[in-house]
Design an enzyme around this catalytic site. Structure first.
Site, mmCIF file in Angstrom:
data_model
loop_
_atom_site.group_PDB
_atom_site.id
_atom_site.type_symbol
_atom_site.label_atom_id
_atom_site.label_comp_id
_atom_site.label_asym_id
_atom_site.label_seq_id
_atom_site.Cartn_x
_atom_site.Cartn_y
_atom_site.Cartn_z
ATOM 1 N N ARG A 147 13.797 -9.244 10.059
ATOM 2 C CA ARG A 147 13.073 -8.876 11.272
ATOM 3 C C ARG A 147 12.260 -10.064 11.780
ATOM 4 O O ARG A 147 11.753 -10.863 11.004
ATOM 5 C CB ARG A 147 12.135 -7.698 10.994
ATOM 6 C CG ARG A 147 12.855 -6.441 10.574
ATOM 7 C CD ARG A 147 11.939 -5.241 10.530
ATOM 8 N NE ARG A 147 10.636 -5.543 9.930
ATOM 9 C CZ ARG A 147 9.706 -4.612 9.696
ATOM 10 N NH1 ARG A 147 9.925 -3.358 10.001
ATOM 11 N NH2 ARG A 147 8.556 -4.947 9.141
ATOM 12 N N LYS A 198 0.823 -1.228 0.000
ATOM 13 C CA LYS A 198 0.000 0.000 0.000
ATOM 14 C C LYS A 198 0.844 1.259 0.000
ATOM 15 O O LYS A 198 0.562 2.206 -0.728
ATOM 16 C CB LYS A 198 -0.926 0.035 1.225
ATOM 17 C CG LYS A 198 -2.002 -0.988 1.266
ATOM 18 C CD LYS A 198 -2.965 -0.728 2.409
ATOM 19 C CE LYS A 198 -2.312 -0.702 3.772
ATOM 20 N NZ LYS A 198 -1.698 -1.980 4.169
ATOM 21 N N ARG A 212 11.672 -10.531 2.956
ATOM 22 C CA ARG A 212 12.178 -9.164 3.132
ATOM 23 C C ARG A 212 13.325 -9.145 4.131
ATOM 24 O O ARG A 212 13.268 -9.772 5.185
ATOM 25 C CB ARG A 212 11.028 -8.268 3.629
ATOM 26 C CG ARG A 212 11.357 -6.805 3.723
ATOM 27 C CD ARG A 212 10.083 -5.991 3.859
ATOM 28 N NE ARG A 212 9.270 -6.374 5.015
ATOM 29 C CZ ARG A 212 8.042 -5.922 5.227
ATOM 30 N NH1 ARG A 212 7.474 -5.099 4.367
ATOM 31 N NH2 ARG A 212 7.356 -6.300 6.294
ATOM 32 N N ARG A 267 -0.596 -12.396 11.178
ATOM 33 C CA ARG A 267 -0.993 -11.002 10.926
ATOM 34 C C ARG A 267 -2.077 -10.923 9.842
ATOM 35 O O ARG A 267 -2.988 -10.107 9.921
ATOM 36 C CB ARG A 267 0.224 -10.173 10.515
ATOM 37 C CG ARG A 267 1.139 -9.824 11.696
ATOM 38 C CD ARG A 267 2.512 -9.378 11.243
ATOM 39 N NE ARG A 267 2.495 -8.170 10.449
ATOM 40 C CZ ARG A 267 3.491 -7.789 9.660
ATOM 41 N NH1 ARG A 267 4.577 -8.538 9.553
ATOM 42 N NH2 ARG A 267 3.420 -6.663 8.989
ATOM 43 N N ARG A 319 -9.254 2.101 10.410
ATOM 44 C CA ARG A 319 -8.894 0.769 10.887
ATOM 45 C C ARG A 319 -10.025 0.139 11.703
ATOM 46 O O ARG A 319 -9.911 -1.007 12.138
ATOM 47 C CB ARG A 319 -7.625 0.832 11.748
ATOM 48 C CG ARG A 319 -6.408 1.317 10.995
ATOM 49 C CD ARG A 319 -5.167 1.281 11.851
ATOM 50 N NE ARG A 319 -4.737 -0.072 12.132
ATOM 51 C CZ ARG A 319 -3.922 -0.758 11.330
ATOM 52 N NH1 ARG A 319 -3.465 -0.217 10.222
ATOM 53 N NH2 ARG A 319 -3.576 -1.985 11.636
#
Length: 216
Positions: free
Chosen positions: A155, A13, A122, A166, A88
């Site tokens: 991470r 996004k 990532r 998530r 949200r």
């Protein structure tokens, strides 16, 4: 052109919003960026936000709504904006309707396995924050940042099992908001399963089909 960009974590996004922002000359507004700005200024609102953030808690709707209301009242939003990370909750969506009129909500979608591969691959520089991908954009020298020479790490919250969790949380949290905008006839699903250089032109074509032509 007043847009809301929605989609699960890792779908891109922020990348899409930045590109559309430059193309159309309207601000890309991220609630996370606003919070950081207010905290940095030390404003009364920023101090309130900092209390919640420092405790690892969600900022209450009332505060988030007020932060967004203030940001959208600024001069640079007169010609339009892209909201990224807001709303949200259903209450935030309803409040947004009272603040301004939204023209379109772009809901970015992709199969879970693509998002998990994208995010779990990532890697990031521990020193300057430059982002790489193990498969599609690795650093020239393994483990070393091209930009500053810092150590490149993965991470903890980018591990596949964490990303999957998530995604599940996102679906539960955002289902009512997606349905809210779908009922209003504002929501358009955008296939984001390709790379950004394919998705961004797709977004521009979509916006043009709704009559939103980029300024010359």
């Amino acid at each position: 052109m007043r847009l809301v960009f929605m989609g699960p974590p890792g779908i891109g996004k922020g990348t899409y919003a930045s590109a559309v922002s430059k193309k159309y000359g309207i601000p890309h507004i991220s609630t996370g960026d606003i919070f950081r700005e207010e905290i940095k200024k030390g404003s009364p609102l920023g101090l309130k936000v900092k209390e919640y953030v420092s405790r690892g808690e969600l900022v209450p709707d009332d505060i988030v709504i007020e932060v967004v209301r203030r940001r959208l009242s600024r001069e640079d939003c007169k010609k339009g904006f892209i909201l990224d990370g807001y709303p949200r909750t259903l209450r935030q969506a309803e409040a947004l309707d009272e603040i301004t009129k939204i023209d379109l909500v772009l809901n970015f979608v992709a199969p879970d396995e693509i998002i998990i591969e994208r995010v779990s691959g990532r890697i990031i520089c521990s020193k300057c924050g430059a982002i790489y991908h193990e498969k599609w954009r690795p650093p020239r020298k393994p483990g070393v940042c091209d930009v500053c020479g810092g150590r490149v790490i993965k991470r903890e919250d980018d591990r596949p099992e964490v990303v999957k969790h998530r995604l599940e949380l996102y679906k539960r949290q955002f289902a009512p908001i997606i349905e809210y905008y779908r009922r209003k006839g504002l929501l358009v699903d955008v296939d984001a399963s390709d790379t950004a250089d394919v998705v961004i032109p797709r977004i521009i074509r979509l916006l043009e089909s709704y009559g939103f032509k980029p300024p010359r």
